[in-house]
Design a protein around this motif. Structure first.
Motif, PDB file in Angstrom:
ATOM      1  N   ALA A 401      26.285  17.889  52.555  1.00  0.00           N
ATOM      2  CA  ALA A 401      26.365  18.783  51.397  1.00  0.00           C
ATOM      3  C   ALA A 401      27.040  18.084  50.221  1.00  0.00           C
ATOM      4  O   ALA A 401      27.876  17.192  50.402  1.00  0.00           O
ATOM      5  CB  ALA A 401      27.138  20.043  51.767  1.00  0.00           C
ATOM      6  N   PRO A 402      26.706  18.478  48.990  1.00  0.00           N
ATOM      7  CA  PRO A 402      27.426  17.941  47.823  1.00  0.00           C
ATOM      8  C   PRO A 402      28.918  18.267  47.915  1.00  0.00           C
ATOM      9  O   PRO A 402      29.302  19.359  48.337  1.00  0.00           O
ATOM     10  CB  PRO A 402      26.774  18.660  46.643  1.00  0.00           C
ATOM     11  N   THR A 533      28.166  13.164  48.032  1.00  0.00           N
ATOM     12  CA  THR A 533      28.246  14.132  49.125  1.00  0.00           C
ATOM     13  C   THR A 533      29.609  14.087  49.809  1.00  0.00           C
ATOM     14  O   THR A 533      30.423  13.184  49.570  1.00  0.00           O
ATOM     15  CB  THR A 533      27.164  13.844  50.176  1.00  0.00           C
ATOM     16  N   VAL A 534      29.803  15.062  50.696  1.00  0.00           N
ATOM     17  CA  VAL A 534      31.003  15.082  51.544  1.00  0.00           C
ATOM     18  C   VAL A 534      31.059  13.805  52.373  1.00  0.00           C
ATOM     19  O   VAL A 534      32.134  13.200  52.548  1.00  0.00           O
ATOM     20  CB  VAL A 534      30.982  16.339  52.447  1.00  0.00           C
ATOM     21  N   GLY A 535      29.911  13.371  52.893  1.00  0.00           N
ATOM     22  CA  GLY A 535      29.871  12.132  53.675  1.00  0.00           C
ATOM     23  C   GLY A 535      30.299  10.926  52.855  1.00  0.00           C
ATOM     24  O   GLY A 535      30.984  10.024  53.367  1.00  0.00           O
ATOM     25  N   ASP A 536      29.908  10.898  51.570  1.00  0.00           N
ATOM     26  CA  ASP A 536      30.341   9.797  50.696  1.00  0.00           C
ATOM     27  C   ASP A 536      31.866   9.791  50.549  1.00  0.00           C
ATOM     28  O   ASP A 536      32.492   8.720  50.545  1.00  0.00           O
ATOM     29  CB  ASP A 536      29.695   9.930  49.317  1.00  0.00           C
ATOM     30  N   ALA A 537      32.444  10.968  50.403  1.00  0.00           N
ATOM     31  CA  ALA A 537      33.908  11.051  50.285  1.00  0.00           C
ATOM     32  C   ALA A 537      34.577  10.577  51.567  1.00  0.00           C
ATOM     33  O   ALA A 537      35.589   9.860  51.531  1.00  0.00           O
ATOM     34  CB  ALA A 537      34.322  12.486  49.960  1.00  0.00           C
ATOM     35  N   LEU A 538      34.024  10.946  52.713  1.00  0.00           N
ATOM     36  CA  LEU A 538      34.601  10.515  53.991  1.00  0.00           C
ATOM     37  C   LEU A 538      34.529   9.000  54.141  1.00  0.00           C
ATOM     38  O   LEU A 538      35.436   8.377  54.715  1.00  0.00           O
ATOM     39  CB  LEU A 538      33.868  11.196  55.150  1.00  0.00           C
ATOM     40  N   ARG A 539      33.467   8.385  53.608  1.00  0.00           N
ATOM     41  CA  ARG A 539      33.329   6.932  53.733  1.00  0.00           C
ATOM     42  C   ARG A 539      34.393   6.174  52.921  1.00  0.00           C
ATOM     43  O   ARG A 539      34.645   4.998  53.174  1.00  0.00           O
ATOM     44  CB  ARG A 539      31.919   6.495  53.329  1.00  0.00           C
ATOM     45  N   LEU A 540      35.010   6.845  51.968  1.00  0.00           N
ATOM     46  CA  LEU A 540      36.108   6.208  51.224  1.00  0.00           C
ATOM     47  C   LEU A 540      37.287   5.871  52.142  1.00  0.00           C
ATOM     48  O   LEU A 540      38.139   5.057  51.786  1.00  0.00           O
ATOM     49  CB  LEU A 540      36.582   7.129  50.094  1.00  0.00           C
ATOM     50  N   LEU A 541      37.333   6.527  53.306  1.00  0.00           N
ATOM     51  CA  LEU A 541      38.440   6.310  54.252  1.00  0.00           C
ATOM     52  C   LEU A 541      38.010   5.468  55.442  1.00  0.00           C
ATOM     53  O   LEU A 541      38.736   5.383  56.435  1.00  0.00           O
ATOM     54  CB  LEU A 541      38.966   7.665  54.758  1.00  0.00           C
ATOM     55  N   SER A 542      36.838   4.848  55.367  1.00  0.00           N
ATOM     56  CA  SER A 542      36.252   4.232  56.566  1.00  0.00           C
ATOM     57  C   SER A 542      37.131   3.147  57.178  1.00  0.00           C
ATOM     58  O   SER A 542      37.095   2.922  58.390  1.00  0.00           O
ATOM     59  CB  SER A 542      34.868   3.663  56.238  1.00  0.00           C
ATOM     60  N   ILE A 543      37.930   2.458  56.374  1.00  0.00           N
ATOM     61  CA  ILE A 543      38.754   1.379  56.942  1.00  0.00           C
ATOM     62  C   ILE A 543      40.139   1.877  57.362  1.00  0.00           C
ATOM     63  O   ILE A 543      40.944   1.103  57.871  1.00  0.00           O
ATOM     64  CB  ILE A 543      38.900   0.217  55.947  1.00  0.00           C
TER      65      ILE A 543
END
Length: 681
Positions: A401-402, A533-543
């Motif tokens: 979702a956005p 998207t929400v997934g894009d925001a979560l990927r900011l924390l991937s490391i």
């Protein structure tokens, strides 16, 4: 310097024999160690609050000398077998004399239960705020001013009673302790630690105290030494806004020469308690039946598998979003029809979702703390006390979702909660079909809005050569693994504080969680809404590492039976019942105070009240049993006695007292035990 309960700290004691199987039976309490006027006051209080009973007070032989009276409560209609001894009735029978009581709020009840049952030491559940005072300081006027505030503000004359139903006890007078220190004797860090570690005796009024620490000379000013002021208070009594409101009243009193005119300032906690009783629960029940967190919602701030418990006590870590970043975040949220609090809620929802390790859409739930002061009660914003409540907010996090949709979802969820700040967690559990005591959430987000010092007060202080800083929090505690607190500092920066339980969450994981929070808050305004998207925001924390949390230990019933004094071979048995919340040392003092032939045993109970079977082996032929319960143990002692009476047809005597200090409670128990012995003789 603390004032005690009326009658020099006297604790009431009663003897009661539950009639386990007889319907329509009166409840009979033998009041021990009272004058006639005090016994009549207890009877009048019970008659006023419990209209289902006809209340009579009878003398026992030689009552004037022995101080023993029979309080007889006859049910006016069909009742439960033996007449139910409710928590409310027990509280009213044993409440302190010559003091009014009001019910605590639901959140207060939870904090009080955590405080009185906590093994983490007296420094837990204590809050502190501090600030600097530069300019002349008249210590005598300072002390008098605080005392004047206590005479105006009922909350400063309050103590707690948790004998039965938890109550706030309002006293006619209480002393605000004020102590002045010099840096040669104690440093600032040590003063903070010492004052927190002292804790509070919650059954005595005076649950706020003030310390002054004189500092080094102010070389930039006229040579006067700035003084650091520290206000320490119990978190079950006040929130930080309430403490700051009291500081504002103190300034008014100090500027008026140390005395505030008039009597009690209203509205106050009594008016709030009355307002609560007028709330209609139908709409709230319907809302929470649907809005409570569903089973399977992500609530944990970390993945299971945290470190073994080797650390205790509250932890506190603070981070700051610089003013330009704060301003950019505010503009980003406002441009999408939301506030900064909604941006913070989005970020917290993302962290909980990530900790759950999910792939698709998942509901997440966390507490949102409402101050409780935007209610329809007149001037509620200025009532010092604990009016607010953390309420569970549930939103669905969908990586596809956005992100802006999630922002609007948390905004709307918070608006939906706002009419229900008066609802407590126990009600939500009941209305949503949860088990009593079940955790609704494991984290809370609190956005503090601090009352500003009015310009006229600041100007009046300046006219007397006084400059005062803005109070800052110096500590904090939480009953959850993590509570996230946000506020703005004097420069307009957003300050985030993580309060965490170090038995559940390590310092490293708390620090990492806060760093991830700030990274998201800085990053979100940099991305356009289109396609983000929400997934894009979560990927900011991937490391970043996903934090870990130690699961809570399941509660259960525990029993421990110990013989403390063997007694004479044929002597009766006295069983001292211990539960969380009994004043430490009370039974040790009783063992020193009470002389007699009885065998004395200790029964320690944790969890739900227990059947009487553990006591059966103690009772040989001809031995009678007396159960003793100090404070909250009285309710459990009565339950054991009632079940014994149902099984055997004979009711053991139960000795119960109110909550008080160890020496006063032991004296009351001993007095009642002598009454039991005199009756059987």
């Amino acid at each position: 310097m603390r004032s005690h309960h009326s009658h020099g700290g006297a604790v009431l004691a009663v003897v009661h024999e539950p009639l386990g199987t007889q319907a329509w039976s009166p409840l009979v309490f033998e009041l021990c160690g009272l004058g006639r006027a005090d016994a009549e006051a207890v009877a009048a209080r019970v008659a006023e609050r419990h209209r289902a009973y006809d209340v009579e007070l009878d003398d026992v032989p030689d009552a004037a000398r022995s101080g023993r009276y029979l309080l007889r409560l006859a049910p006016r209609g069909p009742g439960e077998p033996g007449g139910p001894l409710t928590d409310d009735l027990l509280a009213d029978v044993l409440a302190p004399l010559a003091a009014g009581t009001i019910a605590v709020t639901g959140h207060q009840r939870a904090l009080l239960a955590a405080a009185v049952g906590d093994q983490g030491g007296p420094g837990r559940h204590v809050e502190q705020i501090f600030w600097d005072w530069t300019g002349p300081l008249d210590l005598s006027r300072f002390i008098t001013a605080w005392q004047s505030v206590a005479e105006r503000e009922a909350v400063l004359r309050a103590s707690f009673d948790w004998t039965g139903a938890a109550r706030l006890v309002l006293h006619d007078r209480a002393v605000v302790e004020v102590v002045r220190h010099v840096q040669a004797d104690v440093g600032w860090s040590e003063l903070l630690r010492q004052d927190r570690a002292r804790g509070f005796e919650l059954y005595r009024p005076g649950l706020l105290r003030v310390s002054l620490l004189d500092g080094p000379s102010d070389t930039s000013g006229p040579g006067r030494s700035p003084t650091r002021l520290l206000v320490t208070y119990h978190r079950a009594l006040l929130d930080e806004r309430g403490a700051r409101l009291l500081v504002r009243q103190f300034y008014r009193s100090y500027l008026a020469g140390g005395v505030l005119p008039g009597g009690d300032r209203r509205p106050d906690i009594r008016d709030h308690a009355q307002w609560l009783t007028r709330q209609e629960p139908a709409g709230a029940r319907e809302f929470w039946a649907a809005a409570a967190p569903p089973a399977g919602a992500a609530v944990s701030p970390g993945r299971p598998g945290g470190p073994p418990r080797h650390t205790e006590g509250p932890g506190r870590i603070q981070r700051r979003l610089r003013p330009p970043q704060t301003s950019r975040l505010r503009s980003w949220a406002a441009g999408r029809g939301a506030g900064e609090s909604s941006a913070l809620h989005v970020v917290w929802a993302l962290l909980l979702y990530r900790a759950a390790g999910a792939d698709g859409p998942l509901p997440v739930a966390f507490g949102v703390h409402l101050s409780g002061r935007d209610m329809s009660l007149r001037a509620a914003a200025d009532v010092p006390g604990l009016l607010g409540n953390p309420l569970p907010m549930t939103v669905t996090v969908d990586p596809a979702a956005p992100l802006v949709d999630l922002l609007l979802q948390v905004r709307d969820a918070a608006l939906d909660l706002s009419p229900y700040a008066w609802v407590c967690a126990d009600q939500i559990r009941e209305w949503s079909g949860r088990a009593p005591g079940a955790d609704l959430t494991e984290t809370t987000v609190r956005f503090d809005s601090h009352p500003e010092l009015p310009e006229n007060l600041r100007a009046e202080l300046a006219a007397q050569g006084i400059r005062v800083g803005v109070p800052q929090s110096a500590g904090g505690d939480t009953t959850l693994p993590v509570t996230l607190v946000a506020h703005y500092d004097a420069e307009g920066a957003l300050v985030l504080t993580a309060l965490y339980d170090r038995a559940r969450f390590t310092d490293t994981d708390a620090s990492g969680t806060l760093s991830q929070c700030l990274r998201l808050l800085r990053s979100l305004p940099e991305h356009p809404d289109e396609g983000f998207t929400v997934g894009d925001a979560l990927r900011l924390l991937s490391i970043s590492e996903v934090p870990r949390v130690t699961p809570s230990e399941p509660g259960g019933t525990g029993l421990a039976l110990t013989v403390l004094r063997a007694g004479d071979p044929e002597a009766d048995v006295v069983c001292l019942v211990t539960v969380p919340g009994v004043t430490p040392g009370v039974y040790d003092a009783l063992m020193r105070e009470h002389e007699g032939p009885e065998r004395i045993v200790s029964l320690s109970v944790t969890g739900r009240p227990v059947p009487p079977d553990p006591l059966r082996e103690l009772l040989g032929d001809g031995r009678r049993l007396t159960l003793c319960g100090a404070g909250p143990a009285g309710r459990v002692a009565h339950e054991i006695a009632r079940r014994t009476a149902e099984r055997t047809g004979e009711a053991p005597a139960v000795v119960m007292t109110g909550v008080g200090g160890a020496a006063e409670s032991a004296e009351a128990l001993s007095r009642a035990l002598r009454a039991v012995r005199a009756r059987s003789a």
